[in-house]
Design a protein around this motif. Structure first.
Motif, PDB file in Angstrom:
ATOM      1  N   ALA A   1     -15.502   6.009   3.663  1.00  0.00           N
ATOM      2  CA  ALA A   1     -15.199   5.169   2.891  1.00  0.00           C
ATOM      3  C   ALA A   1     -14.185   5.667   1.580  1.00  0.00           C
ATOM      4  O   ALA A   1     -13.347   4.971   1.306  1.00  0.00           O
ATOM      5  CB  ALA A   1     -16.379   4.254   2.322  1.00  0.00           C
TER       6      ALA A   1
ATOM      7  N   TRP B   1     -14.154  -3.432   5.864  1.00  0.00           N
ATOM      8  CA  TRP B   1     -13.285  -2.464   6.408  1.00  0.00           C
ATOM      9  C   TRP B   1     -12.051  -3.408   7.111  1.00  0.00           C
ATOM     10  O   TRP B   1     -12.250  -4.258   7.907  1.00  0.00           O
ATOM     11  CB  TRP B   1     -13.632  -1.377   7.278  1.00  0.00           C
ATOM     12  N   PRO B   2     -10.859  -2.912   6.859  1.00  0.00           N
ATOM     13  CA  PRO B   2      -9.577  -3.512   7.401  1.00  0.00           C
ATOM     14  C   PRO B   2      -9.783  -3.423   8.882  1.00  0.00           C
ATOM     15  O   PRO B   2     -10.001  -2.441   9.424  1.00  0.00           O
ATOM     16  CB  PRO B   2      -8.548  -2.660   6.809  1.00  0.00           C
TER      17      PRO B   2
ATOM     18  N   VAL C   1     -11.786   2.437   1.046  1.00  0.00           N
ATOM     19  CA  VAL C   1     -12.229   1.156   1.511  1.00  0.00           C
ATOM     20  C   VAL C   1     -13.442   0.907   0.949  1.00  0.00           C
ATOM     21  O   VAL C   1     -14.109   1.698   0.287  1.00  0.00           O
ATOM     22  CB  VAL C   1     -11.869   0.956   3.092  1.00  0.00           C
TER      23      VAL C   1
END
Length: 742
Positions: free
Chosen positions: A62, A74-75, A67
């Protein structure tokens, strides 16, 4: 009741109790919480299969990817990149332990769905939501039932995945040990490890169907089009459920397929996967997890490292993912702020547990190795525990308490070693708590208590049994330690006196039998009276020899004092007797532990002492003849006694003995001693000291001075002869004054 009958009764009770406990929920709980925990700790960490990899969504990743710490935020573009890289690297199956229950932007959702569809081997997680159905229209009323509803990911992702599955793990209050293979409360739904393994085993699917067709051709035809069904967007889990129904309807099908497996021309690795696939469909609805070790024992790669490798132009890949089963999910051990872990036997003292994705990977690896934890088949376990109870009872009943305790420890350690070996090499879980911590102590202490009550009962009858041939005072001493007639004797502390008459053979030749009998009666009356007066007992009379005993529970100076006084009284009485000319008597006295009991067979027994003390005292008595003395006592007898005048004669290794004995001549009571006796003792002591120093000439001279004080002193004559011998042939350097008699 015989010893065999008592052992059988105890064995039946212990065995039945062990079986009952093994069938009870309490016994099962103890075995799982204590026994299984102990086996894992004894085994320790073991190597996980290299074909299983965990890609961890952790705090490090991360931070590197900048993120949110929460994995669900998370994308979707990152997951798309990861999936493309894993598929390009040749991963056999990609399982996401991530719930995609919320939509992000339509663009990213459909983009991720496209990547999943192109990969063709992505398995996604659904989750189970409990709902309460009211039967009477009221909320939380009695009679309401709870049902579990499967909540799938968002539609684009669910339709693009090759399969959907739940990760059903029981939230137990203490420790996680099992996982669901098929969730019965949710319609026999296959779980994540099962669906992922079926996808992983697609390389041998055709061989699996051919093997199935040998024994169930109709079912094989129905399931032969699995790959076509997958292309038609029919999820794998529905087909897995169909296979499960076939195996459930034909319990012997799996074993038939396993036996026929060797006939297929496949590589060893393919056969292993095929065998594991068959075992998977044979398995019960839940299996025990065969943990490999603490968190990250299974090969674990941070999420960001996989992305970096995929973006790198370097042809040499540090991470080999080809044909691997990859599980993607949150890792508890690298981010303790978010609790997604399960308390297991390998949870860390710091509070870090094994995360859900590692549990799924562990279950998958167990399937791949075909080595989950398998409790022993219950009927076999019941029979084994019953026989174990009989064995424990036999050992405790037929062995002495000490030997029984040692034997129990030995066989329990053997059981523990064997159980640990099987657990480490085959995954078979043998019970430990019931046989080792419950049955073994129960058998030992139960038998001990029964023996105690038996002994109490025997003590009630011992006086009657021994009263026929022993005085009352002897019965009082032995009643607490000796059982019925013919039983094993008891070890006690005692002082033993042995006497022997000189010239008895010559005397018996001169007298007729009647005259000899009268003479012996008078002679033994002289011997018995001092023994009885000083609280001793006559245990044995053979010919012209007598054995007398003074016994007690522990070492006691008073009984040794009484034995010495009795010996002096016998010697003085014999010397004053009119028969002393014909029957002078030699006496030996020794003290220590001996076994006192009944000796005999069939219908004739005698109460007597046996043991090394008895054998030694007879040799001490016979040494009088070599030394020219009449009363010899051991140093053990004189310990803490000051009332007697004695003369140390040295340390002797008696005939047939391995341990030397320090001997003294018992002369008289100290208060009755003369100055001449003291001078002789002092002179002899100096001579003996020179002898021990190997000063043979000096010792010879000093012993000669002793003979001047007492010309017929037997010990001095003995040592003069020995000095001459050692002067010509000295003993070895290690010699310390020991006189060896042959």
């Amino acid at each position: 009741m015989s010893r065999f009958s008592k052992a059988l009764i105890v064995g039946l009770l212990v065995g039945i109790l062990g079986v009952a406990l093994s069938l009870s929920s309490a016994g099962f709980f103890l075995e799982e919480m204590i026994g299984l925990h102990l086996l894992f700790k004894l085994r320790g960490t073991r190597r996980a299969p290299p074909d299983v990899v965990v890609v961890s969504m952790d705090k490090i990743s991360a931070d590197q990817l900048q993120v949110a710490a929460e994995p669900e935020k998370w994308p979707r573009s990152l997951h798309a990149q990861l999936t493309e890289i894993l598929a390009r690297e040749g991963a056999a199956v990609i399982a996401f332990d991530v719930f995609f229950e919320e939509s992000h932007s339509a663009e990213y959702d459909h983009g991720l769905a496209k990547v999943f569809r192109n990969a063709g081997n992505v398995v996604l997680c659904s989750y189970l939501r409990k709902e309460t159905l009211s039967l009477n229209g009221e909320r939380r009323a009695a009679g309401d039932i709870s049902v579990e509803q499967i909540v799938p990911p968002i539609t684009p992702l669910a339709e693009s995945a090759v399969g959907l599955a739940v990760l059903a793990l029981p939230r137990v209050p203490i420790r996680l040990s099992q996982y669901w293979t098929f969730k019965t409360s949710a319609g026999n739904t296959p779980t994540l490890p099962i669906v992922a393994f079926h996808v992983f085993a697609m390389s041998v699917h055709d061989d699996f169907v051919k093997l199935l067709a040998r024994f169930s051709p109709v079912d094989a035809d129905k399931l032969a089009n699995e790959k076509f069904a997958i292309r038609k967007k029919e999820s794998v889990e529905r087909l897995v459920r169909a296979y499960r129904e076939v195996f459930d309807s034909q319990p012997s099908l799996g074993n038939k397929m396993l036996r026929a497996l060797d006939s297929l021309s496949l590589h060893a690795n393919e056969k292993q996967i095929l065998r594991s696939l068959i075992r998977m469909y044979q398995s019960p609805n839940s299996l025990y997890l065969n943990f490999y070790g603490p968190p990250t024992t299974i090969t674990t790669i941070p999420y960001y490292e996989v992305l970096e490798q995929g973006r790198s132009s370097n042809d040499q890949k540090e991470i080999d993912l080809k044909n691997k089963a990859v599980f993607v999910g949150f890792l508890e051990s690298l981010q303790t702020e978010k609790k997604d872990g399960f308390y297991t036997v390998f949870s860390q003292p710091t509070g870090v547990d094994i995360s859900g994705v590692e549990i799924a990977a562990t279950a998958f690896a167990n399937l791949l190795e075909d080595m989950p934890i398998q409790p022993v088949y219950m009927p076999i376990q019941a029979v084994a525990l019953f026989l174990w109870g009989l064995l424990l009872a036999a050992i405790c009943r037929f062995f002495s308490p000490l030997l029984a305790a040692i034997s129990l420890v030995g066989i329990c350690l053997f059981h523990l070693f064997a159980a640990n070996y099987e657990f480490a090499h085959t995954g078979i879980w043998y019970p430990l708590v019931i046989p080792l911590m419950l049955q073994a102590p129960l058998a030992f202490f139960g038998t001990f208590l029964w023996r105690y009550f038996d002994t109490s009962k025997e003590r009630q009858s011992i006086r009657k049994a021994f009263g026929y041939y022993l005085p009352d005072e002897v019965v009082d001493q032995v009643a607490k330690n000796i059982g019925n007639i013919g039983a094993e004797g008891q070890v006690i502390y005692g002082t033993c006196m042995y006497t022997d008459a000189e010239k008895y053979t010559t005397l018996s030749e001169r007298m007729d039998s009647k005259e000899l009998r009268r003479f012996l009666n008078e002679y033994y009356e002289v011997l018995f009276e001092p023994v009885r007066r000083h609280s001793g007992i006559v245990s044995d009379v053979i010919g012209d020899s007598m054995m007398a005993l003074w016994t007690t529970k522990v070492s006691d100076a008073s009984i040794r004092d009484r034995a010495c006084r009795a010996a002096l009284d016998i010697f003085n009485t014999i010397n004053q007797s009119s028969q002393a000319l014909y029957l002078p008597t030699r006496i030996g006295v020794h003290a220590g532990h001996m076994c006192v009991g009944d000796v005999g067979a069939i219908d004739h027994y005698e109460y007597r002492a046996v043991g090394d003390i008895v054998n030694t005292v007879s040799r001490i008595e016979s040494l009088n003849k070599r030394l020219g003395t009449y009363i010899l006592v051991s140093a053990e007898v004189l310990y803490q006694l000051d009332a007697f005048l004695t003369r140390e004669l040295g340390e002797f290794l008696l005939k047939g003995k391995a341990k030397p004995v320090l001997l003294h001549e018992l002369i008289c009571l100290r208060e009755e001693s003369s100055e001449k006796q003291h001078r002789r003792n002092a002179a002899f002591s100096e001579a003996l000291s020179a002898f021990k120093r190997k000063s043979w000439e000096t010792a010879r001279t000093k012993f000669d001075k002793c003979l001047e004080l007492h010309p017929q002193d037997g010990p001095s004559l003995f040592y003069v002869e020995l000095c001459e011998k050692f002067y010509k042939s000295p003993p070895g350097e290690q010699w310390e004054g020991l006189v060896c008699l042959d």
